[in-house]
Motif scaffolding. Structure first.
Motif, short mmCIF file in Angstrom:
data_model
loop_
_atom_site.label_atom_id
_atom_site.label_comp_id
_atom_site.label_asym_id
_atom_site.label_seq_id
_atom_site.Cartn_x
_atom_site.Cartn_y
_atom_site.Cartn_z
N ARG A 47 0.83 -1.21 0.00
CA ARG A 47 0.00 0.00 0.00
C ARG A 47 0.85 1.25 0.00
O ARG A 47 2.03 1.22 0.35
CB ARG A 47 -0.90 0.03 1.24
CG ARG A 47 -0.17 0.06 2.60
CD ARG A 47 -0.11 1.43 3.23
NE ARG A 47 0.78 1.47 4.38
CZ ARG A 47 2.07 1.76 4.31
NH1 ARG A 47 2.65 2.03 3.16
NH2 ARG A 47 2.82 1.79 5.40
N GLY A 52 -2.14 10.72 6.62
CA GLY A 52 -2.45 10.14 7.94
C GLY A 52 -1.30 9.25 8.38
O GLY A 52 -1.45 8.05 8.55
N GLU A 53 -0.11 9.88 8.58
CA GLU A 53 1.07 9.08 8.90
C GLU A 53 1.34 9.05 10.39
O GLU A 53 1.30 10.09 11.05
CB GLU A 53 2.27 9.67 8.15
CG GLU A 53 3.16 8.64 7.52
CD GLU A 53 2.44 7.79 6.47
OE1 GLU A 53 1.97 6.67 6.83
OE2 GLU A 53 2.35 8.22 5.32
N ASP A 56 -2.16 5.95 13.18
CA ASP A 56 -2.98 4.75 13.46
C ASP A 56 -2.79 4.23 14.89
O ASP A 56 -3.77 3.92 15.57
CB ASP A 56 -2.79 3.65 12.40
CG ASP A 56 -1.37 3.13 12.24
OD1 ASP A 56 -0.44 3.70 12.84
OD2 ASP A 56 -1.20 2.13 11.50
N TYR A 57 -1.54 4.19 15.36
CA TYR A 57 -1.34 3.66 16.72
C TYR A 57 -1.70 4.69 17.79
O TYR A 57 -1.57 4.43 18.98
CB TYR A 57 0.09 3.10 16.91
CG TYR A 57 1.19 4.04 16.48
CD1 TYR A 57 1.66 5.04 17.33
CD2 TYR A 57 1.77 3.91 15.22
CE1 TYR A 57 2.68 5.88 16.93
CE2 TYR A 57 2.80 4.75 14.82
CZ TYR A 57 3.25 5.74 15.67
OH TYR A 57 4.27 6.58 15.27
N GLY A 193 3.50 -1.21 15.54
CA GLY A 193 2.74 -0.40 14.59
C GLY A 193 1.26 -0.44 14.90
O GLY A 193 0.81 -1.02 15.89
N GLY A 194 0.47 0.18 14.01
CA GLY A 194 -0.98 0.20 14.18
C GLY A 194 -1.64 -0.82 13.28
O GLY A 194 -1.07 -1.87 13.00
N ILE A 195 -2.84 -0.48 12.81
CA ILE A 195 -3.62 -1.45 12.03
C ILE A 195 -3.87 -1.00 10.60
O ILE A 195 -4.59 -1.68 9.87
CB ILE A 195 -4.98 -1.72 12.70
CG1 ILE A 195 -5.66 -0.40 13.00
CG2 ILE A 195 -4.85 -2.58 13.92
CD1 ILE A 195 -7.12 -0.56 13.28
N MET A 196 -3.29 0.13 10.22
CA MET A 196 -3.57 0.63 8.87
C MET A 196 -3.19 -0.36 7.78
O MET A 196 -3.99 -0.64 6.88
CB MET A 196 -2.78 1.93 8.66
CG MET A 196 -2.69 2.32 7.19
SD MET A 196 -2.01 3.95 6.97
CE MET A 196 -0.28 3.72 7.34
N ASP A 197 -1.98 -0.88 7.85
CA ASP A 197 -1.45 -1.68 6.74
C ASP A 197 -2.27 -2.96 6.56
O ASP A 197 -2.54 -3.40 5.44
CB ASP A 197 0.02 -2.03 6.98
CG ASP A 197 0.86 -0.78 7.18
OD1 ASP A 197 0.39 0.31 6.85
OD2 ASP A 197 1.99 -0.91 7.69
N PHE A 251 11.18 3.66 14.96
CA PHE A 251 9.72 3.62 14.97
C PHE A 251 9.22 3.54 16.42
O PHE A 251 8.37 4.33 16.85
CB PHE A 251 9.24 2.39 14.17
CG PHE A 251 7.77 2.37 13.90
CD1 PHE A 251 7.28 2.75 12.66
CD2 PHE A 251 6.85 1.97 14.88
CE1 PHE A 251 5.92 2.74 12.41
CE2 PHE A 251 5.51 1.96 14.63
CZ PHE A 251 5.03 2.34 13.38
N GLY A 391 4.26 6.22 4.28
CA GLY A 391 4.73 5.08 5.08
C GLY A 391 5.50 5.55 6.30
O GLY A 391 5.49 6.73 6.65
N ALA A 392 6.20 4.62 6.91
CA ALA A 392 6.85 4.91 8.19
C ALA A 392 7.92 5.99 8.08
O ALA A 392 8.13 6.74 9.03
CB ALA A 392 7.46 3.64 8.76
#
Ligand code: GLA
Length: 445
Positions: A47, A52-53, A56-57, A193-197, A251, A391-392
């Motif tokens: 993706r 929105g970077e 998510d977390y 990380g969060g749940i976006m990916d 991160f 991305g990150a």
């Protein structure tokens, strides 16, 4: 095979012909390695994130888009509870492990951890060991998801594995539960990380971005909305070719800064659990309560614990105020972007993308000189709405919204400019906004 071509056309549109050759190589490779018979083909896409970077977390908002570049997993179930994995790319050497509800992790960096995680998590969820399989992965560019490029190759691999385990276990997954499972599976690997990916890899729709509110409701569900990509523009991806090592530590350090912010704000607002909780507060009032910089050790001395965060040293400087400011402003930018997309106001979308890049660069400090060169070069082309890293961070890719008629000029100019400025080669490709993960077909080899 004619039938497979039809299925590939539904997934990849005009790119189906090239994909067919890739699928054939993988199917042949599977037969050579594991012998003739039926084989299930699963896929999961990488993706980009429109905006929105690192929200998510923090229970914030994101707007990712799936690529048509994906991870393929060819698999045939085994009856002995073991998983055996090979890869068409020779630098991923074959691996094997036994399924259980407590699978020992392989050393950090071992690619089998992306299968161990989902196998363990699904076994725990179902209360019975999931079936193992013989698997072959195909994820080499140009069709696969470039590795370490910030386009979520590791989540795509995790999701492809999870979808295969679920299929062979007969578990009919729902989006939110599966996304959470895959996210837990990546925590197994060590990134907080969060749940976006995982969400976008699972729920993507062709031609659409996915708005996701990363705050679960009382039932554990998440609010999502598919949003068509703007007509008349292409979303172009520019891979800087820069791959950073040690990203996980950096991160987790950013996650630590956000958690520190919450812990400190909680002193006056006891109910809050995530930065999302202060989205409507006045930033200038919040800012005063957040230190510019503080170490983990000093926070601990003040009675602030940050929870389980691997590889964040005690003396790591946490830039709490700037990191929280990025998250607070970024959430607003995502909502403003949705609003602008709904109104068809693409110049406004572009402006928000540019602002998001500045915030990521200056406040969250996840950009690199190469990514800054790419965004600068992209904005020099007439009609380009905006550009930002995606991305990150710490390398990887930049995205830009480019008018249809300017794509060629854009690619030539940005490619040349980048090489002149950095001595590197950028890989520029369009994001085709492909569909989410699943079983593609069952073939006979
Ligand atoms: C990585 C993580 C995501 C998200 C992004 C930054 O891709 O896996 O959960 O935090 O970074 O937006």
């Amino acid at each position: 095979m004619g039938q497979l071509l039809g299925v590939l056309a539904e997934i990849y549109g005009g790119g189906a012909g090239g994909q067919m050759a890739r699928y054939r190589v993988a199917l042949d490779g599977f037969r050579v390695r594991y012998g003739p018979g039926p084989v299930h083909i699963f896929r999961a896409p990488g993706r980009v994130n429109l905006i929105g970077e690192h929200t998510d977390y923090n229970h914030g908002y994101v707007l990712p888009v799936a690529l048509d570049r994906d991870v393929l997993l060819l698999a045939r179930p085994r009856a002995d509870g073991e998983v055996w994995l090979a890869n068409v790319e020779s630098d991923f050497t074959p691996r094997g492990f036994a399924v259980s509800d407590a699978i020992p992790a392989a050393p950090a960096g071992d690619w089998s951890n992306y299968a161990r995680g989902p196998a363990q998590e699904l076994t725990r969820l179902l209360g019975t060991p999931v079936a193992g399989f013989d698997g072959l992965v195909s994820s080499a560019p140009p069709y696969g998801v470039p590795r370490g490029a910030g386009v979520s190759s590791s989540s795509a691999l995790t999701v492809a594995m999870a979808v295969a385990f679920a299929h062979f276990a007969g578990w009919r997954w729902q989006g939110a539960e599966m996304a959470r499972l895959c996210s837990d599976a990546e925590w197994y690997v060590g990134t907080r990380g969060g749940i976006m990916d995982q969400f976008i890899a699972l729920l993507a729709e062709r031609g659409h971005a996915l708005f996701l509110d990363c705050r679960p409701d009382a039932d554990g569900d998440f609010r999502t909305r598919s949003i068509p990509l703007p007509a008349g523009y292409r979303l172009l991806v520019m891979d800087s070719g820069v791959r950073h090592s040690n990203t996980r530590n950096k991160f987790n350090q950013r996650v630590a800064a956000c958690r520190a912010g919450v812990a400190l704000l909680r002193r006056e607002r006891p109910g809050i659990t995530h930065l999302r909780d202060v989205e409507n507060a006045d930033w200038s009032a919040l800012e005063e309560q957040l230190p510019e910089e503080v170490s983990v050790a000093s926070l601990r001395g003040q009675g602030v614990a940050l929870g389980d965060l691997p590889n964040v040293p005690d003396d790591a400087p946490l830039r709490v105020r700037a990191c929280c400011r990025h998250v607070w402003t970024e959430n607003r930018r995502v909502l403003a972007t949705i609003d602008a997309l709904d109104r068809g106001d693409i110049p406004r979308v572009g402006q928000l993308l540019n602002e998001a890049h500045t915030s990521a660069r200056d406040d969250y400090r996840i950009s690199t000189p190469e990514l800054d060169v790419l965004t600068g070069a992209a904005r020099q082309i007439d009609g380009v709405a905006g550009a930002r890293l995606t991305g990150a961070g710490w390398g990887g890719c930049v995205i830009a919204l480019v008018p249809d008629g300017q794509v060629e000029e854009f690619s030539t100019h940005v490619g040349r400019f980048y090489t002149r400025a950095t001595g590197r080669q950028a890989t520029i490709f369009p994001c085709q906004a492909g569909p989410g993960a699943g079983l593609v077909a069952v073939a006979e080899v």
